[in-house]
Design a protein around this motif. Structure first.
Motif, PDB file in Angstrom:
ATOM      1  N   UNK A 101       0.839  -1.505  -0.293  1.00 50.04           N
ATOM      2  CA  UNK A 101      -0.082   0.259   0.112  1.00 50.04           C
ATOM      3  C   UNK A 101       1.244   0.928  -0.189  1.00 50.04           C
ATOM      4  N   UNK A 102       0.878   2.020  -0.845  1.00 49.62           N
ATOM      5  CA  UNK A 102       1.788   2.961  -1.324  1.00 49.62           C
ATOM      6  C   UNK A 102       2.984   3.282  -2.790  1.00 49.62           C
ATOM      7  N   UNK A 103       3.490   3.290  -2.934  1.00 47.14           N
ATOM      8  CA  UNK A 103       4.486   3.130  -3.812  1.00 47.14           C
ATOM      9  C   UNK A 103       6.080   3.710  -3.494  1.00 47.14           C
ATOM     10  N   UNK A 104       6.224   3.609  -2.491  1.00 49.77           N
ATOM     11  CA  UNK A 104       7.377   4.467  -2.205  1.00 49.77           C
ATOM     12  C   UNK A 104       7.901   3.220  -1.627  1.00 49.77           C
ATOM     13  N   UNK A 105       9.071   2.494  -1.389  1.00 53.03           N
ATOM     14  CA  UNK A 105       9.256   1.624  -0.572  1.00 53.03           C
ATOM     15  C   UNK A 105       9.538   2.327   0.810  1.00 53.03           C
ATOM     16  N   UNK A 106      10.067   3.403   0.734  1.00 52.53           N
ATOM     17  CA  UNK A 106      10.243   4.318   2.427  1.00 52.53           C
ATOM     18  C   UNK A 106       8.474   4.274   2.916  1.00 52.53           C
ATOM     19  N   UNK A 107       7.690   4.689   2.578  1.00 58.01           N
ATOM     20  CA  UNK A 107       6.655   5.344   3.321  1.00 58.01           C
ATOM     21  C   UNK A 107       5.133   4.114   2.346  1.00 58.01           C
ATOM     22  N   UNK A 108       5.635   3.505   2.383  1.00 56.51           N
ATOM     23  CA  UNK A 108       4.745   2.058   2.136  1.00 56.51           C
ATOM     24  C   UNK A 108       4.245   1.803   3.482  1.00 56.51           C
ATOM     25  N   UNK A 109       2.626   1.403   3.852  1.00 53.02           N
ATOM     26  CA  UNK A 109       2.915   1.489   4.938  1.00 53.02           C
ATOM     27  C   UNK A 109       1.946  -0.111   5.392  1.00 53.02           C
ATOM     28  N   UNK A 110       1.708  -0.916   4.569  1.00 52.60           N
ATOM     29  CA  UNK A 110       1.380  -2.344   4.564  1.00 52.60           C
ATOM     30  C   UNK A 110       2.537  -3.315   3.315  1.00 52.60           C
ATOM     31  N   UNK A 111       2.505  -3.658   3.641  1.00 53.72           N
ATOM     32  CA  UNK A 111       3.315  -4.784   2.008  1.00 53.72           C
ATOM     33  C   UNK A 111       2.975  -5.987   2.359  1.00 53.72           C
ATOM     34  N   UNK A 112       2.960  -7.443   1.286  1.00 53.37           N
ATOM     35  CA  UNK A 112       2.552  -8.849   0.983  1.00 53.37           C
ATOM     36  C   UNK A 112       4.254  -8.878   1.720  1.00 53.37           C
ATOM     37  N   UNK A 113       3.950 -10.669   2.375  1.00 56.20           N
ATOM     38  CA  UNK A 113       5.102 -11.194   2.253  1.00 56.20           C
ATOM     39  C   UNK A 113       5.495 -11.544   0.993  1.00 56.20           C
ATOM     40  N   UNK A 114       5.534 -11.845  -0.179  1.00 52.01           N
ATOM     41  CA  UNK A 114       5.707 -12.056  -1.213  1.00 52.01           C
ATOM     42  C   UNK A 114       6.004 -13.373  -2.184  1.00 52.01           C
ATOM     43  N   UNK A 115       6.436 -13.109  -3.025  1.00 56.27           N
ATOM     44  CA  UNK A 115       5.133 -14.049  -3.933  1.00 56.27           C
ATOM     45  C   UNK A 115       7.047 -14.512  -4.696  1.00 56.27           C
ATOM     46  N   UNK A 116       7.241 -16.168  -4.867  1.00 54.64           N
ATOM     47  CA  UNK A 116       8.461 -15.592  -6.191  1.00 54.64           C
ATOM     48  C   UNK A 116       8.341 -16.169  -7.117  1.00 54.64           C
ATOM     49  N   UNK A 117       9.056 -15.440  -8.223  1.00 54.38           N
ATOM     50  CA  UNK A 117       8.549 -15.845  -9.622  1.00 54.38           C
ATOM     51  C   UNK A 117      10.168 -16.261  -9.903  1.00 54.38           C
ATOM     52  N   UNK A 118      10.237 -17.139 -10.459  1.00 54.05           N
ATOM     53  CA  UNK A 118      12.114 -17.784 -10.976  1.00 54.05           C
ATOM     54  C   UNK A 118      11.574 -18.108 -12.548  1.00 54.05           C
ATOM     55  N   UNK A 119      12.246 -17.007 -12.845  1.00 51.65           N
ATOM     56  CA  UNK A 119      12.228 -17.453 -15.104  1.00 51.65           C
ATOM     57  C   UNK A 119      13.747 -18.175 -15.462  1.00 51.65           C
ATOM     58  N   UNK A 120      13.424 -19.403 -15.979  1.00 55.11           N
ATOM     59  CA  UNK A 120      14.239 -20.322 -16.304  1.00 55.11           C
ATOM     60  C   UNK A 120      14.577 -19.980 -17.814  1.00 55.11           C
ATOM     61  N   UNK A 121      16.060 -20.150 -17.775  1.00 58.77           N
ATOM     62  CA  UNK A 121      16.506 -20.346 -19.878  1.00 58.77           C
ATOM     63  C   UNK A 121      16.032 -21.193 -20.495  1.00 58.77           C
TER      64      UNK A 121
END
Length: 121
Positions: A101-121
């Motif tokens: 929530x927010x577009x700046x890493x420094x001011x975003x107020x909530x974050x998700x836990x993240x999802x891994x994206x792996x791109x194979x060659x």
């Protein structure tokens, strides 16, 4: 406590596509906030990917994402969901993708836990 939950990551071949989703838990609405996607590649710092505005849903992208990635949101009912459609993926797009929530890493107020994206060659 607001929780953002990302989904849609996984393993994809170079040149492929992935769509990430970010949903908020409970009664929290994403509708009135600028929302950002960020990513962190292995061994690197977190960087901004995209932003969607809070009023007119205007979008902005990092240079590497322009023309390949599209962020949008679904406001139907109370299913406020943020998306990131990623096309033409390369191995350099590998990383953990976060919504916030927010577009700046420094001011975003909530974050998700993240999802891994792996791109194979």
């Amino acid at each position: 406590q607001v929780q953002l939950v990302e989904s849609g990551g996984g393993l994809v071949q170079s040149g492929g596509s992935v769509r990430l989703s970010c949903a908020a838990s409970g009664a929290f609405s994403l509708d009135h906030f600028a929302m950002g996607w960020f990513r962190q590649a292995p061994g690197k710092g977190r960087e901004a990917v995209s932003c969607i505005g809070d009023t007119d849903d205007s979008t902005d992208y990092a240079q590497f994402a322009k023309g390949r990635f599209t962020t949008s949101r679904n406001k139907n009912g109370n299913k406020n969901t943020l998306y990131l459609q990623m096309n033409g993926l390369s191995t350099e797009d590998t990383g953990i993708y976060y919504c916030a929530v927010g577009c700046s890493e420094y001011s975003a107020i909530y974050w998700g836990q993240g999802t891994q994206v792996t791109v194979s060659s």
